[in-house]
Design a protein around this motif. Sequence first.
Motif, PDB file in Angstrom:
ATOM      1  N   ARG A   1     -18.465   4.601  -5.460  1.00  0.00           N
ATOM      2  CA  ARG A   1     -17.412   5.012  -4.534  1.00  0.00           C
ATOM      3  C   ARG A   1     -16.853   3.805  -3.785  1.00  0.00           C
ATOM      4  N   LEU A   2     -15.606   3.940  -3.384  1.00  0.00           N
ATOM      5  CA  LEU A   2     -14.970   2.961  -2.509  1.00  0.00           C
ATOM      6  C   LEU A   2     -14.633   3.668  -1.204  1.00  0.00           C
ATOM      7  N   LEU A   3     -15.128   3.119  -0.090  1.00  0.00           N
ATOM      8  CA  LEU A   3     -14.927   3.744   1.213  1.00  0.00           C
ATOM      9  C   LEU A   3     -14.140   2.819   2.132  1.00  0.00           C
ATOM     10  N   LEU A   4     -13.298   3.426   2.962  1.00  0.00           N
ATOM     11  CA  LEU A   4     -12.617   2.728   4.049  1.00  0.00           C
ATOM     12  C   LEU A   4     -13.208   3.264   5.341  1.00  0.00           C
ATOM     13  N   LEU A   5     -13.942   2.403   6.053  1.00  0.00           N
ATOM     14  CA  LEU A   5     -14.721   2.851   7.203  1.00  0.00           C
ATOM     15  C   LEU A   5     -14.024   2.522   8.511  1.00  0.00           C
TER      16      LEU A   5
ATOM     17  N   LEU B   1     -13.953  -2.372   4.484  1.00  0.00           N
ATOM     18  CA  LEU B   1     -14.135  -2.042   3.073  1.00  0.00           C
ATOM     19  C   LEU B   1     -15.619  -1.927   2.738  1.00  0.00           C
ATOM     20  N   LYS B   2     -15.979  -0.860   2.015  1.00  0.00           N
ATOM     21  CA  LYS B   2     -17.372  -0.693   1.609  1.00  0.00           C
ATOM     22  C   LYS B   2     -17.433  -0.101   0.210  1.00  0.00           C
TER      23      LYS B   2
ATOM     24  N   GLN C   1     -15.689  -6.578   4.653  1.00  0.00           N
ATOM     25  CA  GLN C   1     -14.559  -7.208   5.325  1.00  0.00           C
ATOM     26  C   GLN C   1     -13.580  -6.158   5.831  1.00  0.00           C
ATOM     27  N   ILE C   2     -12.896  -6.481   6.929  1.00  0.00           N
ATOM     28  CA  ILE C   2     -11.843  -5.614   7.457  1.00  0.00           C
ATOM     29  C   ILE C   2     -10.552  -5.952   6.723  1.00  0.00           C
TER      30      ILE C   2
END
Length: 208
Positions: A173-177, A167-168, A152-153
């Motif tokens: 790990r937590l990534l902001l793409l 969001l990924k 989701q954005i």
Amino acid sequence: MSTPTLTERQQKTLSFLQEYLQTQGLPPTLREIADALGFSSHSSAQACVESLVRKGVLERSPQHRGLRLPAGLASSLRGPAANELPLIGRVAAGSPILAEENIESQLEVDPALFRPRADYLLRVVGLSMRDAGILDGDLLAVHKTAVATDGQIVVARLDDEVTVKRLKHDRNRLLLLPENPDFEPIEVDPRRHAFAIEGRYVGIIRRT
């Protein structure tokens, strides 16, 4: 009605309950709360719900799954008017996103045009989400929530900065793409960064 101080877990639970009530029309079960928020057990979810009831930000009702938001809190969360949304410009470092100093104006936009309903508009700065159709100067319609699912954005706060990214979760790990190859993904390290989800993208308004 003034909202009492809540812990991070209590705030996430309250936000989840608010979103679920708005989209589903009934409260979630304890299993759904535990699964959505990563509680270790149903009893942990129950304890958090009970703490929200004690603090007066949640009420029990006689119906099945009897939870509801108090009338005063529910109206305050919906915003100042039925067909208005606050427009957020640049967010001051460390301030809540809906703090008075961040609100540029109130725009006549029906929150119910979006699903789930929008709670505020955020002015987009930059082109990091260009390929998702989100451009510089657009007004992002945001549903206020502290939780979001993979892909989701979201509007996220990373330390003192507020950013719009996808969001990924990647293993541990937590990534902001970004949605633009000119920009690099942001890796969130909870040991070094203060991180919170401020809301979820539900639509866009573009002024031509």
